[in-house]
Design a protein around this motif. Structure first.
Motif, mmCIF file in Angstrom:
data_model
loop_
_atom_site.group_PDB
_atom_site.id
_atom_site.type_symbol
_atom_site.label_atom_id
_atom_site.label_comp_id
_atom_site.label_asym_id
_atom_site.label_seq_id
_atom_site.Cartn_x
_atom_site.Cartn_y
_atom_site.Cartn_z
ATOM 1 N N LEU A 5 0.829 -1.204 0.000
ATOM 2 C CA LEU A 5 0.000 0.000 0.000
ATOM 3 C C LEU A 5 0.864 1.254 0.000
ATOM 4 O O LEU A 5 0.586 2.206 -0.755
ATOM 5 C CB LEU A 5 -0.918 0.010 1.227
ATOM 6 C CG LEU A 5 -1.718 1.295 1.452
ATOM 7 C CD1 LEU A 5 -2.622 1.610 0.272
ATOM 8 C CD2 LEU A 5 -2.522 1.213 2.748
ATOM 9 N N ALA A 6 1.912 1.277 0.817
ATOM 10 C CA ALA A 6 2.792 2.445 0.872
ATOM 11 C C ALA A 6 3.406 2.721 -0.494
ATOM 12 O O ALA A 6 3.470 3.872 -0.947
ATOM 13 C CB ALA A 6 3.880 2.231 1.922
ATOM 14 N N GLU A 7 3.859 1.669 -1.177
ATOM 15 C CA GLU A 7 4.461 1.862 -2.493
ATOM 16 C C GLU A 7 3.420 2.330 -3.512
ATOM 17 O O GLU A 7 3.720 3.161 -4.379
ATOM 18 C CB GLU A 7 5.133 0.574 -2.950
ATOM 19 C CG GLU A 7 6.305 0.178 -2.046
ATOM 20 C CD GLU A 7 7.395 -0.576 -2.773
ATOM 21 O OE1 GLU A 7 7.210 -0.877 -3.972
ATOM 22 O OE2 GLU A 7 8.433 -0.859 -2.150
ATOM 23 N N ALA A 8 2.195 1.819 -3.416
ATOM 24 C CA ALA A 8 1.140 2.267 -4.325
ATOM 25 C C ALA A 8 0.821 3.741 -4.105
ATOM 26 O O ALA A 8 0.612 4.494 -5.066
ATOM 27 C CB ALA A 8 -0.118 1.421 -4.120
ATOM 28 N N LEU A 9 0.798 4.173 -2.845
ATOM 29 C CA LEU A 9 0.533 5.580 -2.542
ATOM 30 C C LEU A 9 1.623 6.471 -3.115
ATOM 31 O O LEU A 9 1.346 7.526 -3.702
ATOM 32 C CB LEU A 9 0.431 5.783 -1.023
ATOM 33 C CG LEU A 9 -0.785 5.178 -0.328
ATOM 34 C CD1 LEU A 9 -0.622 5.246 1.189
ATOM 35 C CD2 LEU A 9 -2.066 5.899 -0.744
ATOM 36 N N VAL A 10 2.878 6.058 -2.938
ATOM 37 C CA VAL A 10 3.999 6.848 -3.463
ATOM 38 C C VAL A 10 3.929 6.934 -4.983
ATOM 39 O O VAL A 10 4.096 8.007 -5.581
ATOM 40 C CB VAL A 10 5.345 6.250 -3.008
ATOM 41 C CG1 VAL A 10 6.511 6.952 -3.716
ATOM 42 C CG2 VAL A 10 5.505 6.377 -1.497
ATOM 43 N N GLU A 11 3.675 5.806 -5.632
ATOM 44 C CA GLU A 11 3.599 5.797 -7.098
ATOM 45 C C GLU A 11 2.486 6.704 -7.601
ATOM 46 O O GLU A 11 2.678 7.467 -8.558
ATOM 47 C CB GLU A 11 3.382 4.367 -7.589
ATOM 48 C CG GLU A 11 4.593 3.465 -7.425
ATOM 49 C CD GLU A 11 4.287 2.010 -7.752
ATOM 50 O OE1 GLU A 11 3.162 1.753 -8.227
ATOM 51 O OE2 GLU A 11 5.153 1.151 -7.512
ATOM 52 N N GLU A 12 1.335 6.626 -6.978
ATOM 53 C CA GLU A 12 0.199 7.433 -7.426
ATOM 54 C C GLU A 12 0.416 8.921 -7.196
ATOM 55 O O GLU A 12 0.085 9.754 -8.054
ATOM 56 C CB GLU A 12 -1.085 6.973 -6.738
ATOM 57 C CG GLU A 12 -1.641 5.664 -7.253
ATOM 58 C CD GLU A 12 -2.026 5.745 -8.728
ATOM 59 O OE1 GLU A 12 -2.543 6.795 -9.165
ATOM 60 O OE2 GLU A 12 -1.811 4.758 -9.446
ATOM 61 N N ILE A 13 0.968 9.286 -6.051
ATOM 62 C CA ILE A 13 1.135 10.705 -5.766
ATOM 63 C C ILE A 13 2.220 11.308 -6.643
ATOM 64 O O ILE A 13 2.164 12.487 -7.019
ATOM 65 C CB ILE A 13 1.410 10.956 -4.276
ATOM 66 C CG1 ILE A 13 0.971 12.372 -3.888
ATOM 67 C CG2 ILE A 13 2.884 10.742 -3.916
ATOM 68 C CD1 ILE A 13 0.868 12.628 -2.400
ATOM 69 N N ARG A 14 3.200 10.504 -7.035
ATOM 70 C CA ARG A 14 4.251 11.037 -7.902
ATOM 71 C C ARG A 14 3.790 11.177 -9.350
ATOM 72 O O ARG A 14 4.401 11.912 -10.120
ATOM 73 C CB ARG A 14 5.505 10.182 -7.776
ATOM 74 C CG ARG A 14 6.248 10.520 -6.475
ATOM 75 C CD ARG A 14 7.659 10.066 -6.456
ATOM 76 N NE ARG A 14 8.411 10.814 -5.450
ATOM 77 C CZ ARG A 14 9.468 10.352 -4.804
ATOM 78 N NH1 ARG A 14 9.889 9.112 -5.033
ATOM 79 N NH2 ARG A 14 10.102 11.100 -3.927
ATOM 80 N N LYS A 15 2.741 10.495 -9.707
ATOM 81 C CA LYS A 15 2.156 10.724 -11.024
ATOM 82 C C LYS A 15 1.556 12.127 -11.114
ATOM 83 O O LYS A 15 1.387 12.659 -12.220
ATOM 84 C CB LYS A 15 1.068 9.681 -11.310
ATOM 85 C CG LYS A 15 1.583 8.276 -11.537
ATOM 86 C CD LYS A 15 0.426 7.320 -11.773
ATOM 87 C CE LYS A 15 0.921 5.897 -11.977
ATOM 88 N NZ LYS A 15 -0.221 4.950 -12.158
ATOM 89 N N CYS A 16 1.232 12.694 -9.968
ATOM 90 C CA CYS A 16 0.607 14.027 -9.930
ATOM 91 C C CYS A 16 1.651 15.130 -9.847
ATOM 92 O O CYS A 16 1.289 16.322 -9.874
ATOM 93 C CB CYS A 16 -0.336 14.129 -8.732
ATOM 94 S SG CYS A 16 -1.598 12.852 -8.662
ATOM 95 N N GLN A 17 2.935 14.761 -9.681
ATOM 96 C CA GLN A 17 3.959 15.797 -9.520
ATOM 97 C C GLN A 17 4.449 16.310 -10.874
ATOM 98 O O GLN A 17 4.409 15.607 -11.863
ATOM 99 C CB GLN A 17 5.143 15.246 -8.711
ATOM 100 C CG GLN A 17 4.813 15.062 -7.236
ATOM 101 C CD GLN A 17 6.017 14.592 -6.441
ATOM 102 O OE1 GLN A 17 6.649 13.585 -6.745
ATOM 103 N NE2 GLN A 17 6.317 15.302 -5.375
#
Length: 258
Positions: A246-258
């Motif tokens: 879950l932590a890795e999925a959150l990081v991946e998703e939020i970095r798509k928005c950067q």
């Protein structure tokens, strides 16, 4: 509050995987502060599963560089959460969120004690504006059917990880995408989306963090809540794997928005 694990240059032994930055011809991604909170023991219980899971969390620096991970213990009480999150905000959120290119993720965790025979992980997609404690918290406080934030209705809610998109049907499209990623990664049937975090300290923690995050000037603080079962239903190692995914999925998703 009790900071139970903070990856920095002063204590590399806690999260060694976070310390190394891979060499690359590409510039590193913008910094990301990842704050995970766990609850201390409730009443006469000796421990809390989240107090075991939180400090053990790590995020691969080779796959996800420039992530600063910290774990914080919250008391199981409204007043204790208020005091602890004030310190989290001043020490970890505000210094990091002041930069428009930075991101902050706050992942709250709590135990779903209503699960009795089989265990699932619940991604809470919203926090509701109501205090309605069916039992007192650890300080004896027991509000019944009161709003958390005056001026809002008790059925009003805030969506996790930035809330709903314009015209969207889901309280948290961001979490829906993470849920899809987890299911594709082998967690089908063991992790679900939930729109009811209860009305106890867990929901209070989620709602107040979401409300506070919306006040940040760069809209770069995102928060969610994960309910986990007791270890008697899903063993500790398996829960640790889910938390890591879950932590890795959150990081991946939020970095798509950067």
């Amino acid at each position: 509050f009790n900071e139970v694990g903070h990856a920095d240059t002063q204590s590399p032994q806690l999260y060694p995987s976070l310390m190394a930055t891979p060499s690359s011809i590409d510039p590193p991604p913008p910094p990301l502060k990842f704050i995970v909170t766990c609850f201390g023991p409730f009443k006469n219980q000796s421990t809390n599963p989240t107090l075991v899971l939180g400090p053990a969390l790590s995020i691969s620096s080779s796959s996800h560089p420039n992530v600063d991970l910290v774990c914080v213990e919250l008391p199981v009480s409204k007043a204790g959460v208020d005091a602890a999150m004030d310190e989290v905000w001043s020490e970890h959120v505000e210094p990091h969120a002041s930069s428009p290119s930075s991101r902050v993720i706050i992942l709250h965790m709590g135990v779903d004690g209503t699960q009795r025979e089989s265990g699932v992980f619940k991604l809470e997609r919203r926090g509701v504006n109501q205090l309605d404690f069916r039992i007192p918290d650890n300080e004896g406080f027991q509000p019944r059917k009161l709003p958390i934030e005056e001026g809002l209705g008790q059925e009003d809610w805030l969506g996790s990880m930035g809330g709903p998109l314009e015209g969207g049907d889901s309280p948290s499209p961001f979490l829906d995408r993470c849920l899809t990623k987890l299911k594709e990664g082998g967690w089908e049937g063991r992790v679900v989306a939930s729109d009811d975090a209860g009305r106890f300290v867990c929901n209070y923690t989620l709602f107040t963090t979401l409300a506070r995050a919306r006040l940040t000037s760069h809209n770069n603080v995102k928060a969610m809540f994960l309910h986990v079962p007791n270890f008697s239903l899903i063993e500790m190692d398996e829960q640790g794997k889910l938390l890591g995914d879950l932590a890795e999925a959150l990081v991946e998703e939020i970095r798509k928005c950067q």
